[in-house]
Write an enzyme that holds these catalytic residues in place. Structure first.
Site, mmCIF file in Angstrom:
data_model
loop_
_atom_site.group_PDB
_atom_site.id
_atom_site.type_symbol
_atom_site.label_atom_id
_atom_site.label_comp_id
_atom_site.label_asym_id
_atom_site.label_seq_id
_atom_site.Cartn_x
_atom_site.Cartn_y
_atom_site.Cartn_z
ATOM 1 N NE ARG A 119 -9.818 -11.358 -1.645
ATOM 2 C CZ ARG A 119 -10.096 -10.404 -2.525
ATOM 3 N NH1 ARG A 119 -11.210 -10.607 -3.079
ATOM 4 N NH2 ARG A 119 -9.084 -9.639 -2.679
ATOM 5 C CE1 TYR A 120 -14.387 -15.869 -1.005
ATOM 6 C CE2 TYR A 120 -13.702 -15.293 -3.199
ATOM 7 C CZ TYR A 120 -14.365 -15.025 -1.974
ATOM 8 O OH TYR A 120 -15.152 -13.829 -2.047
ATOM 9 N NE ARG A 123 -14.800 -19.603 -4.693
ATOM 10 C CZ ARG A 123 -14.824 -19.585 -3.362
ATOM 11 N NH1 ARG A 123 -14.253 -20.578 -2.747
ATOM 12 N NH2 ARG A 123 -15.705 -18.938 -2.612
ATOM 13 C CB CYS A 132 -12.357 -4.085 -22.068
ATOM 14 S SG CYS A 132 -11.817 -4.575 -20.344
ATOM 15 C CB CYS A 136 -17.760 -0.896 -17.892
ATOM 16 S SG CYS A 136 -18.009 -2.544 -18.913
ATOM 17 C CB CYS A 139 -14.250 -0.683 -14.870
ATOM 18 S SG CYS A 139 -13.067 -2.250 -14.530
ATOM 19 N NE ARG A 141 -10.605 -7.472 -11.171
ATOM 20 C CZ ARG A 141 -11.252 -8.493 -11.844
ATOM 21 N NH1 ARG A 141 -11.504 -8.617 -13.110
ATOM 22 N NH2 ARG A 141 -11.607 -9.445 -11.015
ATOM 23 C CG ASP A 300 -16.275 -3.400 -5.991
ATOM 24 O OD1 ASP A 300 -16.973 -3.906 -5.030
ATOM 25 O OD2 ASP A 300 -15.811 -3.981 -6.748
ATOM 26 C CG ASP A 337 -16.118 -8.345 -3.958
ATOM 27 O OD1 ASP A 337 -15.461 -9.170 -2.992
ATOM 28 O OD2 ASP A 337 -15.781 -8.894 -4.968
ATOM 29 C CE LYS A 344 -17.445 -12.723 -6.217
ATOM 30 N NZ LYS A 344 -15.995 -13.058 -6.156
HETATM 31 C C1 LIG Z 1 -15.304 -13.441 -6.889
HETATM 32 C C2 LIG Z 1 -13.944 -14.126 -6.738
HETATM 33 C C3 LIG Z 1 -13.844 -15.270 -6.840
HETATM 34 C C4 LIG Z 1 -15.128 -16.358 -7.319
HETATM 35 O O1 LIG Z 1 -16.081 -16.278 -6.344
HETATM 36 P P1 LIG Z 1 -17.494 -17.235 -6.184
HETATM 37 O O2 LIG Z 1 -18.325 -16.739 -5.244
HETATM 38 O O3 LIG Z 1 -16.824 -18.623 -6.013
HETATM 39 O O4 LIG Z 1 -17.990 -16.854 -7.538
HETATM 40 C C5 LIG Z 1 -12.607 -15.970 -6.480
HETATM 41 N N1 LIG Z 1 -11.592 -15.374 -6.316
HETATM 42 C C6 LIG Z 1 -11.728 -13.797 -6.341
HETATM 43 C C7 LIG Z 1 -10.628 -12.902 -5.730
HETATM 44 C C8 LIG Z 1 -12.729 -13.263 -6.657
HETATM 45 O O5 LIG Z 1 -13.129 -11.992 -6.305
HETATM 46 S S1 SF4 Z 2 -16.250 -4.176 -16.109
HETATM 47 FE FE1 SF4 Z 2 -14.022 -3.429 -16.460
HETATM 48 S S2 SF4 Z 2 -12.886 -5.339 -16.954
HETATM 49 FE FE2 SF4 Z 2 -15.326 -5.787 -17.160
HETATM 50 S S3 SF4 Z 2 -15.568 -5.611 -19.284
HETATM 51 FE FE3 SF4 Z 2 -16.013 -3.475 -18.296
HETATM 52 S S4 SF4 Z 2 -14.330 -2.371 -18.172
HETATM 53 FE FE4 SF4 Z 2 -13.439 -4.477 -18.697
#
Ligand SMILES: *Cc1c(COP(=O)(O)O)cnc(C)c1O
Ligand code: SF4
Length: 427
Positions: A119-120, A123, A132, A136, A139, A141, A300, A337, A344
């Site tokens: 995305r960025y 990185r 996991c 959580c 979570c 995801r 989220d 986010d 973010k």
């Molecule tokens: C959070 C995230 C990152 C890392 O973000 P930083 O602000 O650099 O910590 C990179 N890629 C994705 C898709 C993210 O959600």
């Molecule tokens: S937040 Fe989601 S991915 Fe992260 S440890 Fe908890 S269950 Fe696993």
């Protein structure tokens, strides 16, 4: 007041009272004995008939796993125990709110190869597992987490490595999941080794909740592996001071002693940590165990977690109560986010009150209002004399930063006036 950390008292729980210490401290034993169904949960928590029924319904849709260690941290009496709320499913998870989205962060959309989100500009996020040790309840995801891991098989990972290798802009890899540290030592070593073969990967970050939910996972062997691949950063996920135990302290210190910079990313959660003082206590405890608070996330819009959401204002209030009032290093960045994959967005109280070309008026945390007189002869930085400015890889190519550098306009994709153009682009 300095809090004393203590070991989790598992001997007081009938289900675990006969567990040998060496088993308790063995992460594989903890994994094998994770609580995954209602009958096992009932052995650590008294459940009403209603809870019983609710759990059964919720588990049809979402997985449960609670490590014995984390289960031993839950209060048996207090249904509002923060640890319990993060681990034990409730019926509200089945409620889909009208604001809920299945993939709010567009992690699947912004994905050039499966398991990799780029995305960025510089990185990328690499998801190496869906599993996991503890699921959580909040979570983000949950659409993928808990599924079986066949699609994360070697072939997929290799495609991700190939993509990273042919994309020289990527200088930072965030390894996440699921929880990457659920993988075996040799698999973790393999992933880190493959990433380290790529010359332009400068730093590697691992996101793991193991120091919180299964600190026994942070073994000397694991630290020896991570150490070989420095610079490696580990960001963990503490949400409440109750999670900072003697075991957690040992795990974080072990990583820190292996040369790992530790950060914390917490999620702002209703009824768990939506309180400035709980957050402040946690930030203090984190610094004591050598973990630097990095982010607080606004919860989220993922499906089935609306009962955890607070207003964004709550996060701003927390930062207001931290900044200036305590150690600057204890103040993380509060971020939202952006739904739709915008990444973010930091949000904080306003400290800038007004400005002219000559002066900027600011307020501090105490409410003192002050003015800073700007230099009248500031000529600005000369890009032509700067070797860094001629390095294309450093120059921002998007966003407001680009507008500042080059001028121009950013036009939203959908504007009503676009439909009123005369067809040759002129209005
Ligand atoms: C959070 C995230 C990152 C890392 O973000 P930083 O602000 O650099 O910590 C990179 N890629 C994705 C898709 C993210 O959600
Ligand atoms: S937040 Fe989601 S991915 Fe992260 S440890 Fe908890 S269950 Fe696993």
């Amino acid at each position: 007041m300095k809090r004393q950390y203590s070991n989790v008292d598992y001997k007081s729980i009938p289900l675990f009272k006969d567990v040998k210490e060496e088993d308790w401290n063995n992460w594989k034993w903890q994994m094998r004995n994770a609580i995954r169904d209602v009958p096992s949960l009932e052995k650590v928590l008294p459940l009403s008939d209603e809870e019983h029924e609710h759990l059964a319904k919720t588990l049809k849709k979402f997985k449960m796993a609670i490590t014995p260690y984390y289960a031993a941290l839950m209060s048996k009496e207090d249904v509002n125990c923060p640890v319990r709320k993060m681990a034990v499913p409730i019926l509200q998870e089945l409620h889909i709110d009208e604001s809920d989205l299945s993939d709010p962060l567009h992690e699947d959309v912004d994905s050039p190869v499966p398991g990799l989100t780029h995305r960025y500009p510089d990185r990328a996020l690499l998801l190496v597992t869906h599993e996991c040790s503890m699921y959580c309840r909040h979570c983000t995801r949950r659409r993928i987490v808990g599924e079986t891991d066949e699609d994360m098989a070697r072939g997929h990972l290799e495609k991700a490595f190939e993509y990273i290798a042919k994309t020289p802009e990527i200088r930072d890899i965030v390894i996440s999941g699921g929880d990457p540290l659920i993988l075996s030592d040799s698999r973790i070593d393999y992933i880190l080794t493959e990433l380290r073969k790529i010359d332009h990967v400068e730093i590697i970050r691992i996101g793991s909740r193991m120091p919180v939910v299964l600190p026994q996972r942070i073994t000397d062997d694991l630290c020896d592996i991570i150490k070989k691949h420095h610079p490696v950063y580990v960001n963990t996920h503490f949400n409440h001071p109750k999670e900072i135990t003697e075991e957690a302290r040992l795990a974080c210190e072990k990583l820190a002693n292996a040369g790992v910079q530790m950060g914390n990313q917490s999620v702002l959660l209703k009824g768990i940590n939506d309180c400035s003082n709980i957050m402040k206590a946690m930030m203090h405890d984190l610094l004591r165990i050598r973990v630097k608070p990095y982010y607080i996330y606004q919860c989220d819009l993922s499906e089935g977690i609306s009962h955890f959401r607070t207003t964004i204002s709550k996060g701003i209030e927390i930062i207001e109560n931290l900044r200036g009032h305590t150690t600057g290093m204890a103040v993380p960045t509060f971020v939202v986010d952006a739904p739709g994959g915008g990444g973010k967005i930091p949000v904080m109280p306003d400290y800038l009150i007004s400005q002219t070309e000559k002066r900027v008026v600011l307020r501090n945390y105490e409410g003192m209002i002050t003015s800073y007189t700007q230099p009248s002869d500031y000529q600005g930085h000369k890009a032509s004399d700067c070797t860094f400015c001629s390095d294309e890889s450093l120059v921002a190519k998007d966003g407001v930063a680009k507008l500042l550098n080059e001028g121009g306009t950013i036009i939203p994709q959908s504007l009503r006036r676009e439909s009123r153009t005369n067809g040759n682009g002129k209005h």
